[in-house]
Design a protein around this motif. Structure first.
Motif, PDB file in Angstrom:
ATOM      1  N   PRO A   1      93.953 121.028  66.318  1.00 58.22           N
ATOM      2  CA  PRO A   1      95.291 121.620  66.304  1.00 58.22           C
ATOM      3  C   PRO A   1      95.548 122.400  67.595  1.00 58.22           C
ATOM      4  CG  PRO A   1      94.110 122.061  64.256  1.00 58.22           C
ATOM      5  CD  PRO A   1      93.123 121.485  65.216  1.00 58.22           C
ATOM      6  N   GLN A   2      96.746 122.279  68.101  1.00 61.40           N
ATOM      7  CA  GLN A   2      97.089 122.975  69.345  1.00 61.40           C
ATOM      8  C   GLN A   2      97.376 124.443  69.060  1.00 61.40           C
ATOM      9  OE1 GLN A   2     100.323 120.731  71.078  1.00 61.40           O
ATOM     10  NE2 GLN A   2      98.919 119.741  72.502  1.00 61.40           N
ATOM     11  N   ARG A   3      96.857 125.278  69.939  1.00 60.10           N
ATOM     12  CA  ARG A   3      97.103 126.710  69.833  1.00 60.10           C
ATOM     13  C   ARG A   3      97.443 127.250  71.220  1.00 60.10           C
ATOM     14  NH1 ARG A   3      92.305 129.703  66.817  1.00 60.10           N
ATOM     15  NH2 ARG A   3      91.231 129.026  68.718  1.00 60.10           N
ATOM     16  N   VAL A   4      98.221 128.307  71.208  1.00 63.46           N
ATOM     17  CA  VAL A   4      98.548 129.005  72.454  1.00 63.46           C
ATOM     18  C   VAL A   4      97.745 130.294  72.486  1.00 63.46           C
ATOM     19  CG1 VAL A   4     100.359 130.116  73.793  1.00 63.46           C
ATOM     20  CG2 VAL A   4     100.845 128.003  72.546  1.00 63.46           C
ATOM     21  N   ALA A   5      97.083 130.528  73.622  1.00 62.00           N
ATOM     22  CA  ALA A   5      96.262 131.717  73.779  1.00 62.00           C
ATOM     23  C   ALA A   5      96.949 132.681  74.744  1.00 62.00           C
ATOM     24  CB  ALA A   5      94.883 131.343  74.307  1.00 62.00           C
ATOM     25  N   PHE A   6      97.248 133.893  74.268  1.00 61.79           N
ATOM     26  CA  PHE A   6      97.806 134.954  75.095  1.00 61.79           C
ATOM     27  C   PHE A   6      96.670 135.936  75.406  1.00 61.79           C
ATOM     28  CE2 PHE A   6     101.232 133.323  72.532  1.00 61.79           C
ATOM     29  CZ  PHE A   6     102.330 133.273  73.374  1.00 61.79           C
ATOM     30  N   THR A   7      96.269 136.004  76.653  1.00 62.22           N
ATOM     31  CA  THR A   7      95.149 136.856  77.054  1.00 62.22           C
ATOM     32  C   THR A   7      95.648 138.030  77.874  1.00 62.22           C
ATOM     33  OG1 THR A   7      93.633 134.980  77.069  1.00 62.22           O
ATOM     34  CG2 THR A   7      92.943 136.946  78.258  1.00 62.22           C
ATOM     35  N   VAL A   8      95.303 139.230  77.432  1.00 60.68           N
ATOM     36  CA  VAL A   8      95.615 140.454  78.171  1.00 60.68           C
ATOM     37  C   VAL A   8      94.312 140.952  78.778  1.00 60.68           C
ATOM     38  CG1 VAL A   8      96.469 142.811  78.026  1.00 60.68           C
ATOM     39  CG2 VAL A   8      97.541 141.018  76.652  1.00 60.68           C
ATOM     40  N   HIS A   9      94.227 140.831  80.095  1.00 59.12           N
ATOM     41  CA  HIS A   9      93.018 141.232  80.815  1.00 59.12           C
ATOM     42  C   HIS A   9      93.301 142.474  81.647  1.00 59.12           C
ATOM     43  CE1 HIS A   9      89.267 140.964  83.040  1.00 59.12           C
ATOM     44  NE2 HIS A   9      89.960 141.077  84.157  1.00 59.12           N
ATOM     45  N   ASP A  10      92.354 143.406  81.618  1.00 65.90           N
ATOM     46  CA  ASP A  10      92.494 144.612  82.436  1.00 65.90           C
ATOM     47  C   ASP A  10      91.185 144.897  83.144  1.00 65.90           C
ATOM     48  OD1 ASP A  10      90.780 146.664  80.921  1.00 65.90           O
ATOM     49  OD2 ASP A  10      92.093 145.948  79.320  1.00 65.90           O
ATOM     50  N   THR A  11      91.265 145.772  84.128  1.00 70.01           N
ATOM     51  CA  THR A  11      90.085 146.187  84.892  1.00 70.01           C
ATOM     52  C   THR A  11      89.751 147.636  84.562  1.00 70.01           C
ATOM     53  OG1 THR A  11      91.510 146.768  86.755  1.00 70.01           O
ATOM     54  CG2 THR A  11      90.536 144.559  86.758  1.00 70.01           C
ATOM     55  N   GLY A  12      89.918 148.008  83.299  1.00 67.93           N
ATOM     56  CA  GLY A  12      89.733 149.400  82.894  1.00 67.93           C
ATOM     57  C   GLY A  12      88.295 149.746  82.564  1.00 67.93           C
ATOM     58  N   ILE A  13      88.143 150.641  81.579  1.00 68.66           N
ATOM     59  CA  ILE A  13      86.833 151.240  81.314  1.00 68.66           C
ATOM     60  C   ILE A  13      85.904 150.303  80.551  1.00 68.66           C
ATOM     61  CG2 ILE A  13      87.802 153.561  81.317  1.00 68.66           C
ATOM     62  CD1 ILE A  13      87.797 153.495  78.282  1.00 68.66           C
ATOM     63  N   GLY A  14      86.428 149.278  79.883  1.00 69.44           N
ATOM     64  CA  GLY A  14      85.576 148.358  79.137  1.00 69.44           C
ATOM     65  C   GLY A  14      85.053 148.977  77.847  1.00 69.44           C
ATOM     66  N   ILE A  15      84.335 148.164  77.086  1.00 68.50           N
ATOM     67  CA  ILE A  15      83.853 148.580  75.767  1.00 68.50           C
ATOM     68  C   ILE A  15      82.394 148.159  75.619  1.00 68.50           C
ATOM     69  CG2 ILE A  15      84.217 148.392  73.257  1.00 68.50           C
ATOM     70  CD1 ILE A  15      87.081 147.481  73.903  1.00 68.50           C
ATOM     71  N   GLU A  16      81.576 149.057  75.059  1.00 65.61           N
ATOM     72  CA  GLU A  16      80.182 148.742  74.803  1.00 65.61           C
ATOM     73  C   GLU A  16      80.077 147.590  73.798  1.00 65.61           C
ATOM     74  OE1 GLU A  16      77.606 149.917  76.184  1.00 65.61           O
ATOM     75  OE2 GLU A  16      78.230 151.781  77.164  1.00 65.61           O
ATOM     76  N   PRO A  17      79.067 146.698  73.961  1.00 68.75           N
ATOM     77  CA  PRO A  17      78.946 145.549  73.049  1.00 68.75           C
ATOM     78  C   PRO A  17      78.825 145.955  71.581  1.00 68.75           C
ATOM     79  CG  PRO A  17      77.539 145.245  74.966  1.00 68.75           C
ATOM     80  CD  PRO A  17      78.076 146.639  75.062  1.00 68.75           C
ATOM     81  N   GLU A  18      78.055 147.023  71.283  1.00 66.76           N
ATOM     82  CA  GLU A  18      77.875 147.410  69.884  1.00 66.76           C
ATOM     83  C   GLU A  18      79.119 148.052  69.286  1.00 66.76           C
ATOM     84  OE1 GLU A  18      76.191 150.613  72.610  1.00 66.76           O
ATOM     85  OE2 GLU A  18      76.092 148.429  72.407  1.00 66.76           O
ATOM     86  N   LYS A  19      80.101 148.411  70.138  1.00 62.76           N
ATOM     87  CA  LYS A  19      81.327 149.040  69.648  1.00 62.76           C
ATOM     88  C   LYS A  19      82.488 148.050  69.526  1.00 62.76           C
ATOM     89  CE  LYS A  19      79.657 153.295  69.704  1.00 62.76           C
ATOM     90  NZ  LYS A  19      79.533 154.129  68.498  1.00 62.76           N
ATOM     91  N   GLN A  20      82.274 146.789  69.908  1.00 63.29           N
ATOM     92  CA  GLN A  20      83.393 145.854  69.996  1.00 63.29           C
ATOM     93  C   GLN A  20      83.921 145.413  68.636  1.00 63.29           C
ATOM     94  OE1 GLN A  20      82.476 142.640  72.668  1.00 63.29           O
ATOM     95  NE2 GLN A  20      81.947 144.004  74.363  1.00 63.29           N
ATOM     96  N   LYS A  21      83.097 145.495  67.572  1.00 65.15           N
ATOM     97  CA  LYS A  21      83.589 145.174  66.233  1.00 65.15           C
ATOM     98  C   LYS A  21      84.193 146.392  65.560  1.00 65.15           C
ATOM     99  CE  LYS A  21      80.498 141.297  65.251  1.00 65.15           C
ATOM    100  NZ  LYS A  21      79.456 140.742  64.331  1.00 65.15           N
ATOM    101  N   VAL A  22      83.692 147.569  65.929  1.00 71.06           N
ATOM    102  CA  VAL A  22      84.153 148.792  65.272  1.00 71.06           C
ATOM    103  C   VAL A  22      85.603 149.074  65.611  1.00 71.06           C
ATOM    104  CG1 VAL A  22      83.737 151.278  65.073  1.00 71.06           C
ATOM    105  CG2 VAL A  22      81.820 149.694  65.249  1.00 71.06           C
TER     106      VAL A  22
END
Length: 501
Positions: free
Chosen positions: A418-439
């Motif tokens: 199925p076709q989907r459209v992906a809207f990606t918002v990318h920034d060069t900010g502070i980022g997120i720790e891997p263990e905090k990405q689900k929280v």
């Protein structure tokens, strides 16, 4: 031949008695106490010895040929308490006095008592040996048969019935091997009955445990269902309360915002500078509070299943361009570059809810500009899945974009995603720790308290965005590295998901 008939009759009697005892143990005495079962077992051993004597055969006038000692062999091998073996030997010997009451009968009864004492000692000794059952049973069969034959020889000699040579020539030489064979055969038949009883006891115990576990599981299931109903009711009350309170708070709050805006604008110049500044602060705080109330209202609607989703044709380019125009002033104010990247194969129209897509992307862009102090914020749109794009080639021919001859197959053989459209918002900010990405996708959650103190916010935006993305039939994903920025991607189908009952 006569001895074989007598012993075979005794063997058949003992097998029948063992079978009847096995049936009674399985169906009648299964709920009896351990002491009752033990007493019944001892009684059956003694009665079995008596019955073999009743169906025995007299030789030489007073000598009774039978297999009265065989129950004692079984007792030596299976009885857990060795001292009861002596009691069984004495009990079987006492039965001899009911058949004949003479010195020969008394000596035969005393002989069984002696064999019972020897059997007790043999049982205690065998418990210390780690032999297999076959070797233990063979030893017991041989020892008890020899001992019984020796006692019979002594009794015949003492009672002057016949001498030892005559006894072994006429009786013992034939009776001993037949007794050993038949008693050994009966031992293994009884052993099979014992194994069946053990299996029955194990199955009964297992069934009891399973029934108990089933009752506990049913009780736990009822408790879980009751707790689930309570939680569902509590969630419903919470959502209704939040929705009602949000509406009740928005009415006076809108009045505060409107009046503070009048004072801030100061069109008729009736207010001083401090008053205008205070009105501006009130207006900003009111708008922040209104945004929080709107977020809570949206979250409560999603949790209560009352969020309305309207699928209609939406121009993908207009949607993105409008967001670019809205956030350009914020980018200029923060001195951050705001880029827009739309892939050429993105369809011009989508079947989706424009209001909810805009709300999700606004949340993502607000976060991107909030956490980016320098660098770039980029909104990229691309097409995912589906058949390869086709565009006109030279001289009116059509050519396939991104065609790889090594992997190309006929279209009919290739499954089309199925076709989907992906809207990606990318920034060069502070980022997120891997263990905090689900929280951070949970309600009222941010990466840590320091971010909340420095940047503000309630932690509701991403939770609402994730719920809205699911309602649209899509997903919301994250790729981030601490100190190097984040990329949030909204994947939504080109056509609305098929609703099934």
């Amino acid at each position: 031949m006569m001895f074989a008939k007598v012993f075979f009759a005794n063997l058949s009697l003992l097998i029948a008695l063992a079978y009847l005892f096995n049936l009674g143990y399985k169906y009648i005495f299964q709920h009896a106490s351990v002491r009752v079962k033990y007493a019944l077992t001892v009684a059956v051993f003694i009665i079995a010895g008596w019955l073999t004597m009743v169906f025995g055969s007299k030789m030489a006038g007073t000598a009774l040929v039978d297999m009265r000692f065989v129950p004692l062999i079984i007792a030596i091998l299976v009885m857990p308490n060795p001292y009861w073996i002596a009691f069984i030997g004495v009990g079987i010997g006492a039965g001899r006095l009911f058949i004949d009451y003479d010195p020969h009968s008394w000596m035969a009864a005393l002989s069984m008592g002696v064999i019972g004492l020897v059997g007790t000692a043999l049982n205690i000794w065998l418990r210390k040996l780690r032999w297999r059952f076959i070797w233990k049973s063979a030893l017991v069969v041989v020892v008890v048969n020899l001992l019984y034959s020796i006692n019979s020889t002594v009794i015949m000699c003492v009672s002057d019935t016949m001498d030892a040579y005559e006894y072994w020539r006429e009786i013992g030489g034939y009776a001993l091997p037949i007794r050993m064979v038949f008693s050994g055969l009966l031992v293994f038949i009884i052993r099979d009955f014992q194994k069946e009883q053990i299996r029955v006891d194990e199955l009964r115990t297992m069934n009891m445990l399973l029934r108990r576990q089933t009752r506990e599981l049913r009780q736990a299931k009822r408790e879980v269902e009751e707790k689930a109903r309570e939680l569902l009711l509590a969630s419903k009350y919470k959502s209704e309360f939040l929705a009602n309170m949000s509406h009740e708070l928005k009415t006076p709050l809108n009045s505060i915002i409107l009046l503070s805006q009048f004072i801030r604008d100061n069109d008729d110049e009736r207010y001083e500078g401090d008053e205008v500044r205070y009105a501006d602060l009130i207006h900003g705080a009111g708008n922040d509070l209104l945004q929080l109330i709107n977020d809570i209202l949206d979250l409560s609607k999603v949790e209560a299943g009352k969020m309305d989703i309207v699928f209609e044709p939406v121009s993908s380019h207009d949607l993105v361009q409008m967001l670019h125009q809205q956030f350009m002033p914020i980018a200029d104010q923060n001195k951050v570059s705001f880029e827009l990247d739309i892939a050429p194969n993105v369809p011009a129209s989508l079947q989706t809810d424009a209001l909810r897509v805009n709300q999700i992307l606004r949340n993502l862009l607000v976060n991107a500009f909030k956490f980016t102090e320098e660098g770039t914020v980029r909104l990229a749109v691309r097409l995912e899945g589906g058949a390869p794009s086709i565009e006109p080639g030279p001289q009116g021919r059509r050519r396939i974009l991104n065609w790889n001859p090594a992997t190309w197959v006929r279209p009919a053989a290739r499954p089309i995603a199925p076709q989907r459209v992906a809207f990606t918002v990318h920034d060069t900010g502070i980022g997120i720790e891997p263990e905090k990405q689900k929280v951070i996708f949970e309600a009222f959650q941010q990466e840590d308290g320091a971010i909340n103190r420095k940047y503000g916010g309630t932690g509701l935006g991403l939770s609402i965005s994730l719920q809205l993305a699911r309602l649209l039939g899509g997903t919301l994903t994250l790729k981030s590295e601490k100190g190097k920025g984040s990329s949030f991607t909204l994947h939504i189908p080109v056509r609305p998901p098929v609703q099934t009952d």
